[in-house]
Design a protein around this motif. Structure first.
Motif, PDB file in Angstrom:
ATOM      1  N   GLY A 232      73.935  26.212  76.875  1.00  0.00           N
ATOM      2  CA  GLY A 232      74.496  25.428  75.782  1.00  0.00           C
ATOM      3  C   GLY A 232      73.393  24.840  74.944  1.00  0.00           C
ATOM      4  N   MET A 233      73.727  24.539  73.695  1.00  0.00           N
ATOM      5  CA  MET A 233      72.769  23.827  72.847  1.00  0.00           C
ATOM      6  C   MET A 233      73.554  22.850  71.988  1.00  0.00           C
ATOM      7  SD  MET A 233      73.440  25.261  69.667  1.00  0.00           S
ATOM      8  CE  MET A 233      72.045  24.582  68.802  1.00  0.00           C
ATOM      9  N   ALA A 234      72.857  21.849  71.483  1.00  0.00           N
ATOM     10  CA  ALA A 234      73.525  20.872  70.618  1.00  0.00           C
ATOM     11  C   ALA A 234      72.478  20.085  69.847  1.00  0.00           C
ATOM     12  CB  ALA A 234      74.383  19.924  71.452  1.00  0.00           C
ATOM     13  N   CYS A 235      72.943  19.498  68.741  1.00  0.00           N
ATOM     14  CA  CYS A 235      72.069  18.712  67.868  1.00  0.00           C
ATOM     15  C   CYS A 235      72.354  17.227  68.044  1.00  0.00           C
ATOM     16  CB  CYS A 235      72.308  19.058  66.405  1.00  0.00           C
ATOM     17  SG  CYS A 235      72.067  20.794  66.041  1.00  0.00           S
ATOM     18  N   GLY A 236      71.390  16.426  67.648  1.00  0.00           N
ATOM     19  CA  GLY A 236      71.587  14.987  67.696  1.00  0.00           C
ATOM     20  C   GLY A 236      70.820  14.292  66.591  1.00  0.00           C
TER      21      GLY A 236
ATOM     22  N   GLY B 124      60.311   6.962  64.266  1.00  0.00           N
ATOM     23  CA  GLY B 124      60.652   6.538  65.624  1.00  0.00           C
ATOM     24  C   GLY B 124      60.984   7.755  66.457  1.00  0.00           C
ATOM     25  N   VAL B 125      60.652   7.703  67.755  1.00  0.00           N
ATOM     26  CA  VAL B 125      60.948   8.855  68.616  1.00  0.00           C
ATOM     27  C   VAL B 125      61.755   8.494  69.858  1.00  0.00           C
ATOM     28  CG1 VAL B 125      58.879  10.101  67.909  1.00  0.00           C
ATOM     29  CG2 VAL B 125      58.799   8.650  69.944  1.00  0.00           C
ATOM     30  N   GLY B 126      62.046   7.234  70.054  1.00  0.00           N
ATOM     31  CA  GLY B 126      62.541   6.798  71.355  1.00  0.00           C
ATOM     32  C   GLY B 126      63.964   7.176  71.697  1.00  0.00           C
ATOM     33  N   GLU B 127      64.826   7.267  70.717  1.00  0.00           N
ATOM     34  CA  GLU B 127      66.251   7.281  71.042  1.00  0.00           C
ATOM     35  C   GLU B 127      66.943   8.633  70.924  1.00  0.00           C
ATOM     36  OE1 GLU B 127      68.072   3.138  69.776  1.00  0.00           O
ATOM     37  OE2 GLU B 127      66.586   3.832  68.339  1.00  0.00           O
ATOM     38  N   THR B 128      66.568   9.413  69.922  1.00  0.00           N
ATOM     39  CA  THR B 128      67.347  10.614  69.586  1.00  0.00           C
ATOM     40  C   THR B 128      67.553  11.548  70.763  1.00  0.00           C
ATOM     41  OG1 THR B 128      66.356  10.403  67.411  1.00  0.00           O
ATOM     42  CG2 THR B 128      67.519  12.456  67.865  1.00  0.00           C
ATOM     43  N   SER B 129      66.592  11.531  71.698  1.00  0.00           N
ATOM     44  CA  SER B 129      66.651  12.490  72.804  1.00  0.00           C
ATOM     45  C   SER B 129      67.855  12.289  73.720  1.00  0.00           C
ATOM     46  CB  SER B 129      65.362  12.411  73.623  1.00  0.00           C
ATOM     47  OG  SER B 129      65.102  11.059  73.975  1.00  0.00           O
ATOM     48  N   ILE B 130      68.535  11.156  73.642  1.00  0.00           N
ATOM     49  CA  ILE B 130      69.723  10.985  74.495  1.00  0.00           C
ATOM     50  C   ILE B 130      70.982  11.477  73.772  1.00  0.00           C
ATOM     51  CG2 ILE B 130      70.495   8.668  73.779  1.00  0.00           C
ATOM     52  CD1 ILE B 130      70.927   8.001  76.708  1.00  0.00           C
ATOM     53  N   VAL B 131      70.865  11.845  72.507  1.00  0.00           N
ATOM     54  CA  VAL B 131      72.070  12.190  71.735  1.00  0.00           C
ATOM     55  C   VAL B 131      72.608  13.602  72.046  1.00  0.00           C
ATOM     56  CG1 VAL B 131      73.091  12.276  69.437  1.00  0.00           C
ATOM     57  CG2 VAL B 131      71.360  10.553  69.946  1.00  0.00           C
ATOM     58  N   PRO B 132      71.754  14.628  72.057  1.00  0.00           N
ATOM     59  CA  PRO B 132      72.333  15.969  72.254  1.00  0.00           C
ATOM     60  C   PRO B 132      72.780  16.335  73.680  1.00  0.00           C
ATOM     61  CG  PRO B 132      70.208  16.080  71.082  1.00  0.00           C
ATOM     62  CD  PRO B 132      70.330  14.715  71.660  1.00  0.00           C
ATOM     63  N   PRO B 133      72.228  15.715  74.761  1.00  0.00           N
ATOM     64  CA  PRO B 133      72.508  16.283  76.093  1.00  0.00           C
ATOM     65  C   PRO B 133      73.976  16.366  76.480  1.00  0.00           C
ATOM     66  CG  PRO B 133      70.672  14.740  76.234  1.00  0.00           C
ATOM     67  CD  PRO B 133      71.229  14.627  74.846  1.00  0.00           C
ATOM     68  N   LEU B 134      74.773  15.370  76.140  1.00  0.00           N
ATOM     69  CA  LEU B 134      76.181  15.400  76.560  1.00  0.00           C
ATOM     70  C   LEU B 134      76.849  16.675  76.053  1.00  0.00           C
ATOM     71  CD1 LEU B 134      75.340  12.371  76.806  1.00  0.00           C
ATOM     72  CD2 LEU B 134      77.681  11.772  76.224  1.00  0.00           C
TER      73      LEU B 134
ATOM     74  N   VAL C  33      64.734   9.084  59.349  1.00  0.00           N
ATOM     75  CA  VAL C  33      65.750   9.483  60.322  1.00  0.00           C
ATOM     76  C   VAL C  33      65.181  10.550  61.241  1.00  0.00           C
ATOM     77  CG1 VAL C  33      67.655   8.896  58.801  1.00  0.00           C
ATOM     78  CG2 VAL C  33      66.721  11.228  58.790  1.00  0.00           C
ATOM     79  N   SER C  34      65.818  10.675  62.392  1.00  0.00           N
ATOM     80  CA  SER C  34      65.295  11.552  63.427  1.00  0.00           C
ATOM     81  C   SER C  34      66.365  12.531  63.897  1.00  0.00           C
ATOM     82  CB  SER C  34      64.822  10.686  64.593  1.00  0.00           C
ATOM     83  OG  SER C  34      64.599  11.469  65.739  1.00  0.00           O
ATOM     84  N   PHE C  35      65.947  13.771  64.099  1.00  0.00           N
ATOM     85  CA  PHE C  35      66.869  14.797  64.584  1.00  0.00           C
ATOM     86  C   PHE C  35      66.255  15.553  65.766  1.00  0.00           C
ATOM     87  CE2 PHE C  35      68.426  14.322  60.224  1.00  0.00           C
ATOM     88  CZ  PHE C  35      69.796  14.361  60.413  1.00  0.00           C
TER      89      PHE C  35
ATOM     90  N   PRO D 275      72.609   3.865  70.324  1.00  0.00           N
ATOM     91  CA  PRO D 275      73.951   3.440  70.724  1.00  0.00           C
ATOM     92  C   PRO D 275      75.059   4.106  69.914  1.00  0.00           C
ATOM     93  CG  PRO D 275      72.714   1.621  69.727  1.00  0.00           C
ATOM     94  CD  PRO D 275      71.749   2.712  70.008  1.00  0.00           C
ATOM     95  N   SER D 276      76.043   4.600  70.627  1.00  0.00           N
ATOM     96  CA  SER D 276      77.267   5.205  70.100  1.00  0.00           C
ATOM     97  C   SER D 276      77.106   6.650  69.632  1.00  0.00           C
ATOM     98  CB  SER D 276      77.853   4.387  68.933  1.00  0.00           C
ATOM     99  OG  SER D 276      78.138   3.081  69.349  1.00  0.00           O
ATOM    100  N   ALA D 277      75.888   7.076  69.399  1.00  0.00           N
ATOM    101  CA  ALA D 277      75.693   8.429  68.868  1.00  0.00           C
ATOM    102  C   ALA D 277      75.970   9.540  69.894  1.00  0.00           C
ATOM    103  CB  ALA D 277      74.279   8.581  68.298  1.00  0.00           C
TER     104      ALA D 277
END
Lengths: 741, 158, 286
Positions: A433-437, A696-706, A593-595, A359-361
């Motif tokens: 494009g590429m991006a980090c999360g 944990g692996v569940g969440e980070t994958s939604i961070v970079p796409p935007l 932490v996850s990246f 959330p919020s990331a």
């Protein structure tokens, strides 16, 4: 009990394999039972009446006609949910959201509810409830809500909270900068979009005990919140989690469950309450809409000298921690000397914001990663190399405070740099494009039981709801630790009356924390089995070791004793001290932490603004992938949700403050034909605070796409996109504006 | 109000039920017949979670009235496996982890079965467009498409 | 609420004509059931017309095609003769909803739902389709564009039903096409759309054309100036440019959750131009 959670390298036998999930056959045959698939004898149908107004004072509610309708067994309003919150403002806000007390704060806010013998009667009864509203001015836009003179939701300002993070001196840092990028970005509100609407069956008895069958990400938390709101004893409410048809954070909050319980209490019968899709959109779980200013400065050599951001996040009618999470995560991938972020939590007449996957990331990452890309371009550096030149690593003081241990951001960037996707040629009208999360990952309170059956098979009872295959991964972990085959283990999610408290399945904690508790429980069970073997052999327990799923007697003097299997020990349990079990109650600290870093290619039709995702690649650190196929699934699913957010998903409000698109027709989540295959690359940088190195692996994958998609679209059309979603009308308008400029 | 008496065939069995005029086939399957495999994700034909096959046509059971089932032959997810032997699509969905939460899975399996009946050798694009009426929020569709591709290969060989 | 299943057109007409309260026709139900679910309509009588003899069939006659009111769009897509003659109409019909919806929805229902964004309607209007209507006062046949009168409203009188949609036999060297804009690749309602139908002479010059736009005004727009831009040309760049400009100019769209006025105006022209090129090619033009 002393449980050593530190990581030690080992050769895995079960962990890292890809067996079938234990809940699989039920799910492909239609037998699995979700929230709406459960029924109780004599149950009534519950329905909720919702405000059609974005903001209105409730002057009175007349329920008499509804109550008089044949077949109606209970009608409730806020008066039937008296305030037991005792000054706990967070709990009070939940209560007020479940049933509006004095004001309706958004289109869809619950104001009354009925329980009736069937759906048609319940629907009729809702129409007979007369609510006297005094319609008030409303505000739904984040920037409008912060202006002086904006309609105010509560007595204090709409700016409900301010948070600040960072270190160093950003003013000095910007003075050293040779190149600066400064922009304002906007993102619209999205919904988790789980396919299963909220559903529950509630049954409250006259003696103050009750049962709740519900789809939730955290039945223990639901129990605590519901019992508190209804004035029940926590232990007298049993909550059973059904199979869950998607949650993504949206099922970490209670919505209609307290209402169903209150209806049941009043009617004296079980009540089934299932939200319609319209209700799901209008009254549950969206994210924040945001408006974010970012400023980043760097030297011409490509070293960031300062970075700052001001983040404004809507929270709906009740303060949350959404802007604060945005402020914490915004610059997490980078090693910055001077960094400052300020978050403002903004009250608006929209539904209460709920957690949505990291959330919020994603919004903060969209703003920051867009600016980082633009800065790299201005300097003339490759965007991947620019990021590598400024990347955080072990020992970096993070922008939100803590010093990092071993982390995966650098390795994901290097993997992206070397990935064939980065070198593939682009077609006409295509951009890359590429991006980090980044996401923190959580641990938290966890309790697991491990029971050995008489035949040597093993049941693990866990308290974290399985949202994506954790029963399989936890069975793998139990099998690994005990040294037995996966097939010998069965994992179940226990209800709140049969297991100790567990925090929610949120913060990517399910597999991380329950695997830690499972390892601990298994080690405890091994201790018991060693003792039993010692008894069976009549030797000191100190001479018994556990290897490869067997008790073995060590030392030459016991050389004639053949190893004892779990089964052989279990068969004799009745004579050696009774049932064999291992229990574990822990606070799972140290979630690593996850990246992640994503790459995508987008094609844009310059005449219509239509977009097509041509290729997509996810690279993410998993710590240790327990079940790699399910890890891939998390990467792909998060990316798909991010793609939807980036391109088409948004809450659209009319001037009247009503939600215009509360359905899957016009709230446009990606369909199968919208997406390409989503490539994944799993990196494994062990988490030092987990015995197996799991993160944990569940969440980070939604961070970079935007950001990745915004960068790709911007590269495709040559105009910087600053407003998410980049729907075709928005892209076309940007192109026309650029032409006109 | 008296109910409408309906005689129909579900998964090869003769079934009779009473329903009201406004009840959908989905309501009847779930609430009257205990066949809860079909799910209601939206009730408006936008998610496909309630997909069933009526007289050989894939439909959303939320967009069919219960009364319309008279004299029809209906296939639901509950009839897909042959006893304990799973249909190749069911096996491949499991093998490929084409499901996470699983709530969309019954609908996907019915839609995929319909596709492979009409087109035993679909391209990736044909699969994606055939399944566009089924929403999945967990998987990003990648593993679903692969499972259907693999099942098609297996079924062709059978 | 009553449900009834007449077996003849006359019975259906009498039931609808004599009904007290709200009576509705059910064919595919893909609009009706959604409206019932949302509480937008609470019918007293549902008349399911699918058991009427022949109403679920596509008939090929000496004059062309009669598409029965209960023919699912999926069935239109499986009719090779219809597809060959009227590919634009069929592709429009096959764009409505998902595979699941295709198995139920009908072009007659799409027309009678009277949504400005209905996919099949611009293609039918461009094709010059007519509606065969049965009613208490007898039968009549009208051009399809006369059926919807405003969003959600039709010119059908109480008791009237459309029995079939009629499409003419194809003149040689004719082609039609339909394109719509949606943000996703499937499952959306048209933001704006265009249907083009034209006939060429032996030299490839357009002799007749009809251009219709959807979601560009309260009802489908038949844009005469766009057709005129094509007639007498070989659909060259200049003609296409004029056609696109005429379409953009004819649009009277609104801002809503699906698109803006500016977007619809611009894209109406883009789609009409692209559809005209496809229709021209289908007619045998080069």
């Amino acid at each position: 009990m002393g449980f050593d959670q530190s990581y030690s390298a080992r050769k895995f036998k079960s962990v890292g394999t890809r067996p079938l999930r234990p809940d699989g056959v039920d799910k492909v045959t239609g037998r699995a039972r979700y929230g709406a698939d459960f029924n109780m004898p004599g149950q009534l149908v519950g329905r909720v009446l919702r405000s059609p107004h974005a903001h209105a004072r409730i002057r009175g509610i007349d329920t008499s006609k509804a109550e008089a309708l044949k077949g109606v067994k209970a009608v409730i309003t806020a008066a039937d949910l008296p305030d037991h919150t005792e000054g706990d403002s967070e709990l009070y806000n939940i209560l007020d959201n479940c049933m509006a007390r004095s004001k309706a704060f958004y289109d869809g806010h619950a104001v009354a509810a009925v329980a009736a013998v069937d759906a048609a009667t319940a629907r009729k009864a809702l129409k007979l409830i007369e609510v006297d509203y005094e319609v008030l001015p409303h505000v739904t836009d984040v920037d409008e809500a912060m202006k002086p003179g904006a309609p105010q939701l509560h007595e204090s300002s709409n700016m409900a909270n301010r948070s600040e993070y960072g270190h160093g001196d950003v003013d000095a840092g910007f003075n050293q900068a040779e190149v600066i990028v400064e922009r304002t970005y906007k993102t619209e509100q999205t919904h988790q979009g789980y396919i299963e609407p909220h559903a529950c069956v509630a049954s409250v008895n006259g003696d103050g005990t009750g049962d709740l069958w519900v789809c939730t990400q955290g039945h223990f938390v639901y129990r605590q919140v519901c019992a508190s709101l209804l004035g029940m004893d926590v232990s007298k409410l049993r909550v059973t989690s059904s199979e869950i048809g998607g949650g993504f954070g949206g099922k970490t909050h209670v919505w209609a469950e307290p209402v169903a319980l209150a209806l049941s209490r009043k009617a004296g019968r079980p009540v089934k309450l299932v939200m319609t899709r319209d209700e799901v959109f209008r009254a549950s779980g969206p994210t924040s809409a945001t408006s974010i200013d970012v400023k980043i400065g760097a030297t011409r050599e490509g070293k960031i000298t300062a970075a700052s951001a001001t983040l404004r996040y809507t929270c709906g009618p009740y303060v949350g921690m959404w802007a604060e999470l945005g402020a914490m995560t915004a610059f997490a991938p980078y090693d910055l000397e001077n960094v400052k972020t300020v978050g403002f939590e903004v009250l608006v007449n929209r539904p209460k914001v709920a957690a949505y996957r990291a959330p919020s990331a994603p919004m903060a990452a969209f703003a920051v990663e867009s600016a980082v890309d633009e800065l790299a371009r201005k300097i003339g550096m490759d965007p991947v190399e620019f990021r590598i030149a400024n990347v955080a690593s072990e020992g970096t003081k993070s922008s939100y405070g803590p010093v990092y241990g071993p982390i995966g951001i650098g390795p994901t960037l290097e993997a992206v740099r070397d990935h064939p996707h980065m070198k593939a040629p682009l077609g006409e009208n295509q951009g890359r494009g590429m991006a980090c999360g980044f996401w923190f990952n959580f641990g938290g309170q966890t309790c697991t039981d491990l029971n050995i059956g008489a035949d040597g098979t093993v049941t693990i009872a866990v308290g974290t709801v399985d949202v994506g295959g954790s029963r399989a991964s936890l069975s793998l972990v139990a099998a690994e630790e005990l040294g037995i085959p996966y097939e010998q283990v069965k994992a179940v999610v226990a209800d709140t009356s049969t297991l100790g408290y567990n925090d929610m399945t949120d913060g990517s904690r399910g597999t991380f924390s329950s695997s830690m508790a499972t390892i601990s429980a298994a080690r405890n069970a091994i201790t018991v089995m060693r003792e039993r073997a010692a008894q069976m052999w009549d030797i000191p327990v100190g001479d018994v070791v556990w290897e490869e799923g067997h008790a073995k007697a060590k030392g030459e003097k016991h050389g004639n004793l053949p190893p004892l299997s779990v089964k052989e020990i279990a068969e004799k349990a009745g004579n050696t001290g009774g049932p064999i079990a291992g229990h574990s109650e822990i606070v799972a600290d140290g979630a690593g932490v996850s990246f992640a870093t994503h790459i995508c290619d987008i094609e844009v039709d310059p005449q219509t603004g239509a977009t097509r995702v041509v290729r997509y690649t996810v690279v993410q650190d998993a710590g240790k992938a327990v079940h790699p196929t399910y890890v891939e699934g998390q990467y792909q699913g998060g990316a798909a949700q991010g793609i939807g957010w980036a391109l088409n998903e948004e809450y659209i409000y009319g001037k009247d403050g009503r939600l215009q698109n509360p359905g899957f027709l016009d709230y446009r989540i990606p369909v199968c034909s919208d997406l390409p295959m989503i490539d994944t690359q799993i990196l494994e940088i062990p988490n030092p605070n987990h015995p197996y190195g799991i993160r944990g692996v569940g969440e980070t994958s939604i961070v970079p796409p935007l950001a990745a998609i915004a960068n790709a679209v911007s590269n495709a059309v040559g105009v910087r996109m600053t407003h998410i979603p980049m729907s075709p009308p928005r892209i076309l308008a940007s192109l026309e504006a650029e032409k006109g400029a | 109000m008296s109910g409408i008496a309906v005689s129909t065939t579900i998964n090869g069995d003769d079934v009779e039920f009473l329903c009201q005029a406004e009840e959908t086939l989905l309501d009847v399957l779930r609430d009257r017949l205990g066949l809860t495999g079909a799910k209601e994700g939206c009730g408006t034909g936008d998610c496909g979670a309630c997909s069933v096959i009526v007289d050989g046509r894939l439909v959303c059971s939320c967009l069919v009235l219960g009364a319309e089932a008279e004299g029809r032959s209906i296939e639901t997810i509950e009839g897909m496996a042959d006893g304990e032997k799973l249909h190749p699509l069911q096996e491949k969905f499991l093998e490929h982890a084409a499901l996470q939460c699983g709530v969309c899975t019954p609908g996907f399996l019915m839609a995929a079965k319909d596709l492979l009946t009409r087109n035993p050798d679909p391209t990736e694009e044909e699969i994606r467009f055939a399944l566009a009426g089924n929403l999945c929020r967990c998987t990003g569709y990648d593993k679903i498409v692969r499972a259907v591709q693999d099942a098609a290969t297996v079924m062709k060989g059978a | 609420m009553q449900y009834t299943r007449p077996t003849s057109v006359n019975d259906a007409v009498s039931l609808l004509a004599e009904a007290k309260g709200t009576a509705v026709v059910l064919a595919g139900g893909s609009d009706l059931l959604v409206r019932m679910k949302g509480g937008f309509v609470e019918p007293d009588l549902i008349v399911d017309i699918k058991s009427i003899d022949g109403i679920g069939e596509i008939r090929q006659t000496a004059d062309g095609f009669a598409i029965g009111a209960a023919v699912p769009c999926a069935v239109m897509g499986e009719d090779e003769a219809l597809k060959n003659a009227w590919p634009g109409v069929v592709e429009a019909a096959n764009l409505i909803g998902s595979k699941q919806v295709q198995g139920r929805c009908t072009v007659t229902g799409n027309l009678c739902n009277a949504s400005p964004a209905a996919d099949s309607v611009p293609a039918l209007v461009a094709a010059g389709a007519r509606a065969a209507i049965a009613g208490p006062g007898g039968n009549r046949t009208v051009p399809v564009e006369e059926i919807p009168t405003a969003p959600g409203k039709t010119s059908l009188a109480k008791g009237e039903i459309i029995e079939a949609i009629l499409l003419d036999k194809r003149a040689p060297r004719s082609g039609d096409a339909y394109l719509r804009f949606i943000p996703r690749t499937e499952m959306d309602i048209a933001v704006v759309s265009a249907g083009v139908n034209l006939t060429l002479d032996e030299q490839g010059v357009v002799t007749a054309a009809r251009v219709a736009l959807g979601a560009a005004a309260p009802t489908v727009l038949l844009v005469a100036q766009a057709a005129e831009a094509l007639i007498g040309t070989a659909a060259d760049e200049d003609a296409l440019e004029k056609l696109a400009a005429a379409c953009s100019a004819a649009c009277k769209p609104i801002d809503d959750k699906r698109g803006t006025v500016e977007f619809r105006k611009k894209v109406a022209g883009v789609l009409a131009r692209r559809a005209a090129m496809i229709a021209y090619k289908r007619a045998g033009g080069k």
